[in-house]
Design a protein around this motif. Sequence first.
Motif, mmCIF file in Angstrom:
data_model
loop_
_atom_site.group_PDB
_atom_site.id
_atom_site.type_symbol
_atom_site.label_atom_id
_atom_site.label_comp_id
_atom_site.label_asym_id
_atom_site.label_seq_id
_atom_site.Cartn_x
_atom_site.Cartn_y
_atom_site.Cartn_z
ATOM 1 N N GLY A 19 45.414 36.573 38.589
ATOM 2 C CA GLY A 19 44.499 37.202 37.641
ATOM 3 C C GLY A 19 44.063 38.563 38.152
ATOM 4 O O GLY A 19 44.459 39.012 39.237
ATOM 5 N N HIS A 20 43.207 39.189 37.364
ATOM 6 C CA HIS A 20 42.702 40.520 37.697
ATOM 7 C C HIS A 20 42.056 40.504 39.079
ATOM 8 O O HIS A 20 41.287 39.610 39.389
ATOM 9 C CB HIS A 20 41.705 40.943 36.630
ATOM 10 N N GLU A 65 47.565 47.265 38.840
ATOM 11 C CA GLU A 65 46.525 48.295 38.775
ATOM 12 C C GLU A 65 46.801 49.429 39.755
ATOM 13 O O GLU A 65 46.669 50.591 39.428
ATOM 14 C CB GLU A 65 45.183 47.639 39.111
ATOM 15 N N CYS A 123 46.703 43.216 41.183
ATOM 16 C CA CYS A 123 46.889 42.776 39.806
ATOM 17 C C CYS A 123 45.857 43.403 38.888
ATOM 18 O O CYS A 123 44.660 43.456 39.206
ATOM 19 C CB CYS A 123 46.793 41.260 39.711
ATOM 20 N N VAL A 125 44.863 43.935 34.476
ATOM 21 C CA VAL A 125 44.669 43.121 33.287
ATOM 22 C C VAL A 125 45.297 43.869 32.110
ATOM 23 O O VAL A 125 45.278 45.093 32.060
ATOM 24 C CB VAL A 125 43.162 42.810 33.075
#
Length: 127
Positions: A19-20, A65, A123, A125
């Motif tokens: 996940g983020h 990111e 990571c 989103v």
Amino acid sequence: MLKSEILNAPLLAALAKCGHTDIVVIADCGLPLPEGPLVIDLALVQGLPSLDQVLEVLARNMVIENSTLAAEAENGPVQELCLARDLDPDFISHEELKAQLPQAKVIVRTGEATPYANAILHCGVAF
């Protein structure tokens, strides 16, 4: 049946759980791996698969990111691979990079044998 270009089931499952703000590390075959994070060992022989091959597939299949490389890799081939995929990396010392490994959600071990050919992928989103 899930439609994905990634055929390695453990890798696909591990990425699906990210996940983020999670980190995924692409490691060369010489990086010391800590206890804790899930290690997906793709290394076949020295050089295969390469960091380039693994980074290419992960960049197409993840929201990244940003990335972090060892300062020792600055202005070298690993930085060029990241820049070619619009992953303008930050740099930390190789010792700092190794210290961050226990926080990784997943470490993908490659057969890469280029010095300092390790990348931390942060990571993002999709929204």
